[in-house]
Design a protein around this motif. Structure first.
Motif, short mmCIF file in Angstrom:
data_model
loop_
_atom_site.label_atom_id
_atom_site.label_comp_id
_atom_site.label_asym_id
_atom_site.label_seq_id
_atom_site.Cartn_x
_atom_site.Cartn_y
_atom_site.Cartn_z
N LYS A 82 0.83 -1.21 0.00
CA LYS A 82 0.00 0.00 0.00
C LYS A 82 0.86 1.26 0.00
N ARG A 83 2.07 1.12 -0.44
CA ARG A 83 2.99 2.24 -0.63
C ARG A 83 3.35 2.97 0.65
N GLY A 84 2.40 3.24 1.52
CA GLY A 84 2.72 3.98 2.74
C GLY A 84 3.26 3.11 3.85
N ASN A 113 6.40 -4.03 11.68
CA ASN A 113 5.35 -4.32 10.69
C ASN A 113 4.44 -3.10 10.54
N PHE A 114 4.86 -2.16 9.67
CA PHE A 114 4.08 -0.94 9.44
C PHE A 114 3.09 -1.23 8.31
N GLY A 119 -6.83 3.35 5.16
CA GLY A 119 -5.81 4.36 5.41
C GLY A 119 -5.34 4.42 6.85
N GLU A 120 -5.76 3.45 7.68
CA GLU A 120 -5.29 3.41 9.06
C GLU A 120 -3.84 2.94 9.09
N LYS A 121 -3.06 3.51 9.99
CA LYS A 121 -1.66 3.12 10.15
C LYS A 121 -1.55 2.20 11.37
N LEU A 122 -1.23 0.94 11.12
CA LEU A 122 -1.14 -0.05 12.19
C LEU A 122 0.28 -0.58 12.31
N LEU A 123 0.78 -0.62 13.54
CA LEU A 123 2.04 -1.27 13.83
C LEU A 123 1.67 -2.65 14.37
N VAL A 124 1.71 -3.64 13.48
CA VAL A 124 1.16 -4.96 13.79
C VAL A 124 2.17 -5.80 14.56
N ALA A 125 1.70 -6.46 15.58
CA ALA A 125 2.56 -7.27 16.44
C ALA A 125 3.22 -8.40 15.64
N TRP A 181 1.73 5.33 14.50
CA TRP A 181 1.11 4.08 14.09
C TRP A 181 0.50 3.40 15.32
N ALA A 182 -0.73 2.97 15.20
CA ALA A 182 -1.47 2.38 16.32
C ALA A 182 -1.09 0.90 16.49
#
Length: 219
Positions: A67-69, A133-134, A140-146, A213-214
């Motif tokens: 998703k580029r971002g 893991n960005f 468009g939500e920014k998640l920092l995934v575990a 990032w959430a």
């Protein structure tokens, strides 16, 4: 939940550029230390992914930018070579060529219809055990995934494994299905991330600000 599929095109953002040393370290951070030394690496170049080094153990690690971002380090097993990796190589070249995410998503779907792409054949694992893991969602939500490990599960559903997504996410390590379809995975979160010393040494100032990032899932 989060989705790493480009089926939902999401918000178009500039591709995050990294130095080769940073990209290599970030890609390898997806896998456990015991498989990194022999793992192959792809690095994003001007026209798409380029093979940085060949694999000695069948695993290839790369930082996917669906998703580029976002930045999504993954270490793919042998079963992924003609499935997931093929798709990611094609789509990175298309992104570099300026093709829209909507068109890329449509061409992925058409590729499965035509047989150019196919799901994995057999069982296997893809590592995403990095602390970096960005992932940008389709909304468009920014998640920092575990950190987590993914098991090939093409076209399976959460119903197939009796998973209720909120309950699974609330109990770390319980399996759930990510983005149902031909490139689907069953996922289980791991207790802790892989060692990040190489990333910290090689990527100073290059990675997104974690504060923006959430954390996902919330623990």
């Amino acid at each position: 939940g989060f989705a790493m599929s480009a089926a939902a095109a999401g918000v178009q953002q500039p591709i995050i550029e990294l130095t080769p040393d940073c990209e290599r370290a970030l890609a390898l951070s997806a896998g456990p230390a015991y498989m990194r030394a022999e793992a192959g690496v792809y690095i994003l170049g001007e026209n798409g992914f380029e093979k940085d080094r060949a694999a000695g153990n069948g695993y290839y690690c790369m930082v996917v930018r669906e998703k580029r971002g976002g930045l999504v380090p993954q270490c793919f097993d042998r079963a992924s070579e003609h499935a997931h990796i093929k798709v990611h190589l094609d789509e990175a070249a298309k992104m570099r060529a300026g093709i829209s995410l909507d068109r890329i998503a449509a061409e992925r779907a058409a590729g499965f219809e035509s047989g150019r792409y196919r799901p994995v054949d057999g069982h296997g694992v893809v590592y995403m055990a990095s602390d970096y893991n960005f992932i940008m969602t389709s909304a468009g939500e920014k998640l920092l995934v575990a950190p987590h490990v993914m098991y090939h599960a093409p076209n399976m559903t959460n119903d197939d494994i009796g998973a209720v997504l909120p309950d699974a996410l609330a109990n770390g390590g319980m399996p759930f299905l990510n983005s149902e379809g031909p490139l689907n995975f069953m996922i289980g979160f791991v207790e802790k991330a892989t060692d990040a010393a190489d990333v910290k040494a090689s990527c100073a100032g290059q990675l997104p600000d974690r504060a923006e990032w959430a954390a996902f899932p919330v623990r």
